[in-house]
Design an enzyme around this catalytic site. Sequence first.
Site, PDB file in Angstrom:
ATOM      1  N   HIS A 108       0.793  -1.228   0.000  1.00  0.00           N
ATOM      2  CA  HIS A 108       0.000   0.000   0.000  1.00  0.00           C
ATOM      3  C   HIS A 108       0.822   1.272   0.000  1.00  0.00           C
ATOM      4  O   HIS A 108       0.253   2.356   0.087  1.00  0.00           O
ATOM      5  CB  HIS A 108      -0.919   0.047   1.222  1.00  0.00           C
ATOM      6  CG  HIS A 108      -2.096  -0.869   1.133  1.00  0.00           C
ATOM      7  ND1 HIS A 108      -3.266  -0.528   0.511  1.00  0.00           N
ATOM      8  CD2 HIS A 108      -2.277  -2.131   1.595  1.00  0.00           C
ATOM      9  CE1 HIS A 108      -4.132  -1.524   0.600  1.00  0.00           C
ATOM     10  NE2 HIS A 108      -3.546  -2.520   1.252  1.00  0.00           N
ATOM     11  N   LYS A 168      -9.067  14.135   3.677  1.00  0.00           N
ATOM     12  CA  LYS A 168      -8.201  12.947   3.736  1.00  0.00           C
ATOM     13  C   LYS A 168      -7.262  13.161   4.914  1.00  0.00           C
ATOM     14  O   LYS A 168      -7.207  14.263   5.464  1.00  0.00           O
ATOM     15  CB  LYS A 168      -7.398  12.783   2.439  1.00  0.00           C
ATOM     16  CG  LYS A 168      -6.738  14.081   1.943  1.00  0.00           C
ATOM     17  CD  LYS A 168      -5.982  13.914   0.637  1.00  0.00           C
ATOM     18  CE  LYS A 168      -6.853  13.823  -0.582  1.00  0.00           C
ATOM     19  NZ  LYS A 168      -6.788  12.507  -1.243  1.00  0.00           N
ATOM     20  N   ARG A 169      -6.519  12.126   5.330  1.00  0.00           N
ATOM     21  CA  ARG A 169      -5.536  12.333   6.375  1.00  0.00           C
ATOM     22  C   ARG A 169      -4.598  13.482   5.981  1.00  0.00           C
ATOM     23  O   ARG A 169      -4.301  13.666   4.797  1.00  0.00           O
ATOM     24  CB  ARG A 169      -4.728  11.052   6.626  1.00  0.00           C
ATOM     25  CG  ARG A 169      -5.513   9.960   7.326  1.00  0.00           C
ATOM     26  CD  ARG A 169      -5.961  10.367   8.730  1.00  0.00           C
ATOM     27  NE  ARG A 169      -4.845  10.510   9.624  1.00  0.00           N
ATOM     28  CZ  ARG A 169      -4.552   9.670  10.626  1.00  0.00           C
ATOM     29  NH1 ARG A 169      -5.329   8.629  10.871  1.00  0.00           N
ATOM     30  NH2 ARG A 169      -3.503   9.878  11.405  1.00  0.00           N
ATOM     31  N   LYS A 187       0.347  14.604   0.628  1.00  0.00           N
ATOM     32  CA  LYS A 187      -0.988  14.864   0.079  1.00  0.00           C
ATOM     33  C   LYS A 187      -1.175  16.358  -0.255  1.00  0.00           C
ATOM     34  O   LYS A 187      -2.114  16.729  -0.944  1.00  0.00           O
ATOM     35  CB  LYS A 187      -2.061  14.378   1.044  1.00  0.00           C
ATOM     36  CG  LYS A 187      -2.113  12.845   1.185  1.00  0.00           C
ATOM     37  CD  LYS A 187      -3.157  12.424   2.220  1.00  0.00           C
ATOM     38  CE  LYS A 187      -3.177  10.928   2.505  1.00  0.00           C
ATOM     39  NZ  LYS A 187      -4.012  10.157   1.550  1.00  0.00           N
ATOM     40  N   THR A 195      -8.693   6.359  -2.530  1.00  0.00           N
ATOM     41  CA  THR A 195     -10.054   5.883  -2.768  1.00  0.00           C
ATOM     42  C   THR A 195     -11.030   7.043  -2.629  1.00  0.00           C
ATOM     43  O   THR A 195     -12.130   6.999  -3.177  1.00  0.00           O
ATOM     44  CB  THR A 195     -10.445   4.763  -1.780  1.00  0.00           C
ATOM     45  OG1 THR A 195     -10.129   5.205  -0.455  1.00  0.00           O
ATOM     46  CG2 THR A 195      -9.715   3.477  -2.097  1.00  0.00           C
ATOM     47  N   LYS A 238     -14.693   8.090  -4.568  1.00  0.00           N
ATOM     48  CA  LYS A 238     -15.974   8.428  -3.911  1.00  0.00           C
ATOM     49  C   LYS A 238     -16.475   9.782  -4.406  1.00  0.00           C
ATOM     50  O   LYS A 238     -17.671   9.961  -4.645  1.00  0.00           O
ATOM     51  CB  LYS A 238     -15.800   8.449  -2.398  1.00  0.00           C
ATOM     52  CG  LYS A 238     -15.354   7.127  -1.797  1.00  0.00           C
ATOM     53  CD  LYS A 238     -15.040   7.307  -0.302  1.00  0.00           C
ATOM     54  CE  LYS A 238     -14.019   6.326   0.196  1.00  0.00           C
ATOM     55  NZ  LYS A 238     -13.455   6.751   1.509  1.00  0.00           N
TER      56      LYS A 238
HETATM   57  C1  LIG Z   1     -12.095   7.165   1.736  1.00  0.00           C
HETATM   58  C2  LIG Z   1     -11.633   7.666   3.031  1.00  0.00           C
HETATM   59  C3  LIG Z   1     -10.273   7.941   3.226  1.00  0.00           C
HETATM   60  C4  LIG Z   1      -9.240   7.784   2.134  1.00  0.00           C
HETATM   61  O1  LIG Z   1      -9.165   9.002   1.443  1.00  0.00           O
HETATM   62  P1  LIG Z   1      -7.954   9.313   0.434  1.00  0.00           P
HETATM   63  O2  LIG Z   1      -8.393  10.613  -0.184  1.00  0.00           O
HETATM   64  O3  LIG Z   1      -7.935   8.210  -0.561  1.00  0.00           O
HETATM   65  O4  LIG Z   1      -6.731   9.430   1.239  1.00  0.00           O
HETATM   66  C5  LIG Z   1      -9.866   8.419   4.457  1.00  0.00           C
HETATM   67  N1  LIG Z   1     -10.745   8.613   5.456  1.00  0.00           N
HETATM   68  C6  LIG Z   1     -12.062   8.369   5.308  1.00  0.00           C
HETATM   69  C7  LIG Z   1     -12.980   8.616   6.454  1.00  0.00           C
HETATM   70  C8  LIG Z   1     -12.553   7.882   4.092  1.00  0.00           C
HETATM   71  O5  LIG Z   1     -13.856   7.630   3.972  1.00  0.00           O
END
Ligand SMILES: *Cc1c(COP(=O)(O)O)cnc(C)c1O
Length: 764
Positions: free
Chosen positions: A284, A475-476, A481, A583, A587
């Site tokens: 990952h 995101k984190r 990022k 991911t 979404k």
């Molecule tokens: C999908 C999701 C992530 C992953 O987000 P990335 O933009 O791919 O880093 C992190 N936290 C939550 C709560 C999510 O639903």
Amino acid sequence: MGPHLGNNLINLNIYEQVRQAIEECGLTLQDLIDQEEEPGLGNGGLGRLAACYMDSMATLDIPAIGYGIRYEFGIFDQEIRDGWQVEITDKWLRYGNPWEIARTEAAVEVGLGGRTESYSGEQGRYRVRWIPDRVVRGVPYDTPILGYKTNTANTMRLWKAEAPESFNFEAFNVGDYYGAVNQKTYSENITKVLYPNDEPIQGKQLRLEQQYFFVSCSLQDMIRIHLLRNSSLDNFHEKFTAQLNDTHPTVGVAELMRLLIDVHGMEWDQAWNITQNTFAYTNHTLLPEALEKWQVELFGSLLPRHLEIIYEINQRFLDTVRERYPGDNGKLSRLSLIDDSGSKYVRMAHLACVGSMAINGVAALHTELLKANVLHEFYELWPEKFTNKTNGVTPRRWMVLSNPRLTYLISSKIGEDWIKNLYELRKLEEFVNDAGFREAWRQVKREIKGDLAQKIQQCCNITVNPDTLFDVQVKRIHEYKRQHLNVLHIITLYNRIKRDPNIDIVPRTFVFGGKAAPSYFMAKLIIKLINSVGAVVNNDSDVRDRLKVAFIPDYNVTMSQKVYPAADLSEQISTAGKEASGTGNMKFSMNGALTIGTLDGANVEIREEVGADNFFLFGLKTEAVDEMKSQGYNPLDHYNSNPTLKEVIDQIASGYFSNGDADLFRPLVDSLLYNDQYMLLADYQPYIDCQDRVSQTYRDYDHWTRMSILNVARMGKFSSDRSIQDYCRDIWKVQAVPVELQDYVQAKASFKVDPQQFAGSRPQ
Ligand SMILES: *Cc1c(COP(=O)(O)O)cnc(C)c1O
């Protein structure tokens, strides 16, 4: 996992009936759903990926168990005080958890520490036994995972650590009451709290204890289930695959060897064949600092027998390498399971590669980079082990549950088959020229943005206008990022307004959300920067509400379900080559947001699917990043040659956003000017130019709507159903096992053991 109630109602196909029934009781289903505490048992995308895969495996009738740790405290709750992140313990079990069932009858024991000794077994065979100095009990807690419109209910089985009664009692007997209670506390500590670091690892003993505890419990459980239906473990690998979700459970390779050899009396070669054909490894991360390794000394003191086994695996492995590359000592030390340069470490990714039948990355680009760089020499050894498995997300939670308005609009045109077969969304393309449909699409987005605006008013006390462009990065928080690149853009727009207060700009609402690891200083400073810039921009009368910045606290699955559907623009702006897949990008796009992004992770494939015209691409590509670095990248060149960039950086440095405090953001500024590992300054101008194209496009909102519809219509590939089908076909070699309800009732009547115990995990 996110809350279960809404998701379970959807998967049972009774959402509508239950909603009506509850309304007849004078309540609303949504209010009820909002009461549920979120089980925050992961850090970010990696754990959420596993949750999507559980949904898809159940939906596709693939028998599976999702093993994990039942943390008493999950990921911390985040509060924002004076612009800074504050961590609060997550007491998610405070009022109990109605979804779980403790299976005390399936509890197992796990040893820790101690020493090993050899003895001679039957026929004088050399054998080893491990004499641990601590034993803890693992108790499984099961949560059913329901498939969508199918009878399959798989199991998520999470382990809680307890003190074994016998152990406790012995200490009591010899009068060591304090020691006995202490032992209990010590045992329970193992599953007390989730480590909150998303990417980098920490090397703490308790973390290794967690990993080993969970892996040993799970493998013992798999062996128990196997022996219910098979007379020996000889065919274990034909009935079970253990898919390693990153290297965190990799000690399982050594544990399965130990269980087969020391506990079940198997010979090495057969045990190794079974082990190698049981495990498969999903990588990952490409960040070198996130590649997991454990100090040999620490490892050996906690798991002495496993260290011996790892040394033996390594010796045999390196013998084959030696045969293939005679005299190449560099090769040996690079491939070794033990990092021997300086203090010694066990390299978990190497153990995972050697111990697995299959190795995969999580997006096409990521897999190519694995083969070319991080795992290149393993790829040369075993090219046939490597495949790509591009991530996906479940449309049940990420569309149907979180976006009922859009779901209804889509289904009114193309029916409901898309929920189980996301490629069906293609049928929406037909309606892109239908002005009425585009208007309905806009109406839906407008209403959802209104909901989020209310939420932002509540949680941030910031008034935002739902008719502005919602520009979202959730995101984190991590330097790679590049949330701070987004901030540089906000300040750039702010400066344009300050220079010419009557300038005609597209009004935007910037939404941020995300947790920083508590020990990650720079990430926490980025949160403070976002809030500081927000405080200035939101309250400057020249801005006249054309720019707003909101940082939504405590970003988690529950919150994310309200955020993704409301976005116009999805920020996916990581340094090329650093984000394995992402991911969140999927979404957003499934919910009609357009993406501004770099050619990184799954962005590459999203752009391929939606078409280059429907994706805002900018920035350096992976090779250019590497090339620039090798030629001696100097961020100051960009700073000195770009006056708008210089102005933005100088403002941050001077204290413009920190009440004149020129020290506050100094570490961030210095990091950008004198290091800039993640190439923000190199990507700054291309990003600004691309954002200007975004604004221009948004001015023609009807055209934007077309792009939005096409994004959704072309997202079929990114259903986790497709990902799981790929795993089934290429790695697990399994097919659907549909559950016939009638058969199941009969089976229950004729079984000697309770079939509940292994519901969903029944081999064919
Ligand atoms: C999908 C999701 C992530 C992953 O987000 P990335 O933009 O791919 O880093 C992190 N936290 C939550 C709560 C999510 O639903």
